[in-house]
Motif scaffolding. Sequence first.
Motif, PDB file in Angstrom:
ATOM      1  N   PHE A 234       0.847  -1.181  -0.042  1.00 33.09           N
ATOM      2  CA  PHE A 234       0.224   0.016   0.117  1.00 33.09           C
ATOM      3  C   PHE A 234       0.917   1.440  -0.067  1.00 33.09           C
ATOM      4  CE2 PHE A 234      -2.375   3.366   2.178  1.00 33.09           C
ATOM      5  CZ  PHE A 234      -3.574   3.514   1.397  1.00 33.09           C
ATOM      6  N   PHE A 235       1.726   1.270   0.942  1.00 30.51           N
ATOM      7  CA  PHE A 235       2.723   2.622   1.194  1.00 30.51           C
ATOM      8  C   PHE A 235       3.802   2.559   0.166  1.00 30.51           C
ATOM      9  CE2 PHE A 235       0.466   2.296   5.293  1.00 30.51           C
ATOM     10  CZ  PHE A 235      -0.098   3.482   5.273  1.00 30.51           C
ATOM     11  N   CYS A 236       4.672   1.581  -0.173  1.00 35.59           N
ATOM     12  CA  CYS A 236       5.965   1.832  -0.549  1.00 35.59           C
ATOM     13  C   CYS A 236       5.854   1.706  -2.035  1.00 35.59           C
ATOM     14  CB  CYS A 236       6.681   0.499   0.251  1.00 35.59           C
ATOM     15  SG  CYS A 236       6.773   0.599   1.943  1.00 35.59           S
ATOM     16  N   GLU A 237       7.037   2.371  -2.435  1.00 34.96           N
ATOM     17  CA  GLU A 237       7.018   2.270  -4.090  1.00 34.96           C
ATOM     18  C   GLU A 237       8.694   1.654  -4.261  1.00 34.96           C
ATOM     19  OE1 GLU A 237       7.136   6.506  -4.985  1.00 34.96           O
ATOM     20  OE2 GLU A 237       5.059   6.603  -5.570  1.00 34.96           O
ATOM     21  N   ASP A 238       9.429   1.354  -3.410  1.00 38.82           N
ATOM     22  CA  ASP A 238      10.847   0.721  -3.880  1.00 38.82           C
ATOM     23  C   ASP A 238      10.969  -0.011  -2.358  1.00 38.82           C
ATOM     24  OD1 ASP A 238      11.936   2.658  -2.033  1.00 38.82           O
ATOM     25  OD2 ASP A 238      12.046   4.098  -3.975  1.00 38.82           O
ATOM     26  N   GLU A 239      12.154  -0.582  -2.528  1.00 42.49           N
ATOM     27  CA  GLU A 239      12.704  -1.614  -1.666  1.00 42.49           C
ATOM     28  C   GLU A 239      13.416  -0.504  -0.415  1.00 42.49           C
ATOM     29  OE1 GLU A 239      12.513  -4.913  -1.097  1.00 42.49           O
ATOM     30  OE2 GLU A 239      11.030  -4.777  -2.713  1.00 42.49           O
ATOM     31  N   GLU A 240      13.776   0.452  -0.517  1.00 45.93           N
ATOM     32  CA  GLU A 240      14.356   1.393   0.457  1.00 45.93           C
ATOM     33  C   GLU A 240      13.093   1.711   1.289  1.00 45.93           C
ATOM     34  OE1 GLU A 240      16.444   5.765   0.800  1.00 45.93           O
ATOM     35  OE2 GLU A 240      16.225   4.707  -1.182  1.00 45.93           O
ATOM     36  N   GLN A 241      12.015   2.034   0.634  1.00 45.98           N
ATOM     37  CA  GLN A 241      10.705   2.399   1.620  1.00 45.98           C
ATOM     38  C   GLN A 241      10.511   1.283   2.321  1.00 45.98           C
ATOM     39  OE1 GLN A 241       7.763   4.148  -1.177  1.00 45.98           O
ATOM     40  NE2 GLN A 241       8.815   6.496  -0.491  1.00 45.98           N
ATOM     41  N   VAL A 242      10.410   0.105   1.619  1.00 46.02           N
ATOM     42  CA  VAL A 242       9.894  -1.159   2.543  1.00 46.02           C
ATOM     43  C   VAL A 242      11.114  -1.397   3.535  1.00 46.02           C
ATOM     44  CG1 VAL A 242      10.034  -3.730   2.286  1.00 46.02           C
ATOM     45  CG2 VAL A 242       8.909  -2.269   0.514  1.00 46.02           C
ATOM     46  N   ALA A 243      12.276  -1.137   3.445  1.00 46.81           N
ATOM     47  CA  ALA A 243      13.147  -1.461   4.575  1.00 46.81           C
ATOM     48  C   ALA A 243      12.951  -0.169   5.723  1.00 46.81           C
ATOM     49  CB  ALA A 243      14.780  -1.243   4.172  1.00 46.81           C
ATOM     50  N   VAL A 244      12.664   0.716   5.185  1.00 49.02           N
ATOM     51  CA  VAL A 244      12.152   1.836   6.255  1.00 49.02           C
ATOM     52  C   VAL A 244      11.062   1.336   7.140  1.00 49.02           C
ATOM     53  CG1 VAL A 244      11.717   4.378   6.713  1.00 49.02           C
ATOM     54  CG2 VAL A 244      13.444   3.622   5.167  1.00 49.02           C
ATOM     55  N   LEU A 245      10.038   0.939   6.457  1.00 50.90           N
ATOM     56  CA  LEU A 245       8.665   0.679   7.053  1.00 50.90           C
ATOM     57  C   LEU A 245       9.037  -0.282   7.908  1.00 50.90           C
ATOM     58  CD1 LEU A 245       5.784   1.235   7.796  1.00 50.90           C
ATOM     59  CD2 LEU A 245       5.430   0.122   5.600  1.00 50.90           C
ATOM     60  N   GLY A 246       9.606  -1.548   7.725  1.00 51.43           N
ATOM     61  CA  GLY A 246      10.046  -2.757   8.453  1.00 51.43           C
ATOM     62  C   GLY A 246       8.857  -3.577   8.618  1.00 51.43           C
ATOM     63  N   HIS A 247       8.785  -4.408   9.431  1.00 48.66           N
ATOM     64  CA  HIS A 247       7.792  -5.561   9.495  1.00 48.66           C
ATOM     65  C   HIS A 247       7.501  -5.853  10.813  1.00 48.66           C
ATOM     66  CE1 HIS A 247       6.136  -9.778   9.408  1.00 48.66           C
ATOM     67  NE2 HIS A 247       5.833  -9.102   8.184  1.00 48.66           N
ATOM     68  N   GLY A 248       6.228  -6.143  10.963  1.00 55.15           N
ATOM     69  CA  GLY A 248       5.835  -6.429  12.545  1.00 55.15           C
ATOM     70  C   GLY A 248       5.509  -5.067  13.434  1.00 55.15           C
ATOM     71  N   GLY A 249       6.307  -4.971  14.447  1.00 60.30           N
ATOM     72  CA  GLY A 249       6.201  -4.003  15.083  1.00 60.30           C
ATOM     73  C   GLY A 249       5.303  -3.909  16.279  1.00 60.30           C
ATOM     74  N   GLY A 250       4.563  -4.968  16.632  1.00 60.65           N
ATOM     75  CA  GLY A 250       3.419  -5.009  17.710  1.00 60.65           C
ATOM     76  C   GLY A 250       4.013  -5.377  18.895  1.00 60.65           C
ATOM     77  N   PHE A 251       3.303  -4.925  20.035  1.00 66.63           N
ATOM     78  CA  PHE A 251       3.963  -5.202  21.086  1.00 66.63           C
ATOM     79  C   PHE A 251       2.784  -5.175  22.341  1.00 66.63           C
ATOM     80  CE2 PHE A 251       4.458  -0.715  20.588  1.00 66.63           C
ATOM     81  CZ  PHE A 251       4.090  -0.092  21.873  1.00 66.63           C
ATOM     82  N   SER A 252       1.473  -5.443  21.869  1.00 65.34           N
ATOM     83  CA  SER A 252       0.640  -5.657  22.713  1.00 65.34           C
ATOM     84  C   SER A 252       0.861  -6.247  24.002  1.00 65.34           C
ATOM     85  CB  SER A 252      -0.826  -6.194  21.956  1.00 65.34           C
ATOM     86  OG  SER A 252      -1.072  -5.338  21.208  1.00 65.34           O
ATOM     87  N   ARG A 253       0.142  -5.706  24.982  1.00 64.51           N
ATOM     88  CA  ARG A 253       0.521  -6.179  26.228  1.00 64.51           C
ATOM     89  C   ARG A 253      -0.812  -5.732  27.280  1.00 64.51           C
ATOM     90  NH1 ARG A 253       4.382  -7.299  23.964  1.00 64.51           N
ATOM     91  NH2 ARG A 253       6.538  -7.625  24.398  1.00 64.51           N
ATOM     92  N   ILE A 254      -0.773  -6.751  28.572  1.00 62.10           N
ATOM     93  CA  ILE A 254      -1.672  -6.608  29.495  1.00 62.10           C
ATOM     94  C   ILE A 254      -0.934  -6.482  30.660  1.00 62.10           C
ATOM     95  CG2 ILE A 254      -4.027  -7.267  31.089  1.00 62.10           C
ATOM     96  CD1 ILE A 254      -5.041  -8.144  28.397  1.00 62.10           C
ATOM     97  N   ILE A 255      -0.806  -5.351  31.367  1.00 64.60           N
ATOM     98  CA  ILE A 255       0.222  -5.361  32.500  1.00 64.60           C
ATOM     99  C   ILE A 255      -0.409  -4.876  33.863  1.00 64.60           C
ATOM    100  CG2 ILE A 255       2.305  -3.973  33.088  1.00 64.60           C
ATOM    101  CD1 ILE A 255       2.678  -3.485  30.203  1.00 64.60           C
ATOM    102  N   GLY A 256       0.072  -5.477  34.875  1.00 63.45           N
ATOM    103  CA  GLY A 256      -0.466  -5.357  36.253  1.00 63.45           C
ATOM    104  C   GLY A 256       0.111  -4.042  36.850  1.00 63.45           C
TER     105      GLY A 256
END
Length: 348
Positions: A234-256
């Motif tokens: 959706f966002f990227c026009e080239d591999e450089e942009q893919v590398a900047v955007l990265g992958h994953g990045g989720g860190f959902s937590r339920i913390i006491g």
Amino acid sequence: MNYDSIVRVAAVQAEPEWYDIEASVDKAIGLIEEAGRGGAELVAFPEVFISGYPWHLWLGSPGWGVGRFGKRFHASAMAVDGPQIARIRDAARVAGTAVVMGYSERAAGSVYMSQAFIGADGELIANRRKLKPTHVERSLYGEGDGSGFGVHPIGSALVGGLNCWEHYQPLSKYAMYSLHEQIHVASWPSMSMASDYYIHSAKASEEAVRMYAMEGQTFVLASTQIVTEKAHEFFCEDEEQVAVLGHGGGFSRIIGPDGSDLVPPPAPDAETVLFADLDLSAITLAKTFADPVGHYSRPDVLSLRINHAANKVTVSTGGDAEPVATPEVCEVVPSEDDVVGVSGQSPA
């Protein structure tokens, strides 16, 4: 305040339907239904889940981003009184689950990073806007105001929320602590973007929300987006942009309130809904050791002044015409002279 209840909650980790408001609402409704089937009394969503974090801001020049995504992004934002949020409210009512929904709020020609607090009866309890968008976000989003600092009775708990790097703002955090928040919704995008700065990482962001739980002695539902190949397409026009955007990045937590994980953390690229049962009495134990807005405060030395007033761009001084205004639905927590001291004691 009630500290005797067990509250079942859910935190979402999922990828949005990028800049597609109807598909994003459909996905949100499906996740609300899943939370309801799991018995959750409250479900937390990521920052601007509807209709996706504007990664184009970080991938190219402002001109490139506006030219390629500007109109589509604005069209995908949701009005607080529009038909899409009505669908979400109805889904909350049917599921019997309260919702804190992160979304890009369209108000006339401007857009805000907002969190809507919706009760299990489908009523819109409050709407808050991110006080200060971060870095390049300020080229796209407007600012919130002090009326967004509030806690809201949802079920048997007082619930509040902040967005993303608001969790790096000491005074904003303290303003929330002073309201005796019991469950805090920390809404984030994915933290997938490639960077040499540790503070940009998912790990640093996880540490920020964990510290929030320990500092404020509150339960934290951290809800995050993720980035997959769908975002790259959706966002990227080239591999450089893919590398900047990265992958994953989720860190959902339920913390006491002691900073511990109450459920196992998910993989950073997994779509999931986390569930946990929160024993509110754990807050009283945590506050026995350190309550920064109670016995561990020094209001005679340090204090915080909060302006809870909503900003108005026009002031009527007379005449017959009625001004057209965006509805104000933010709950304002009253305070004497709009001052909350370091002790955090609420006025009677």
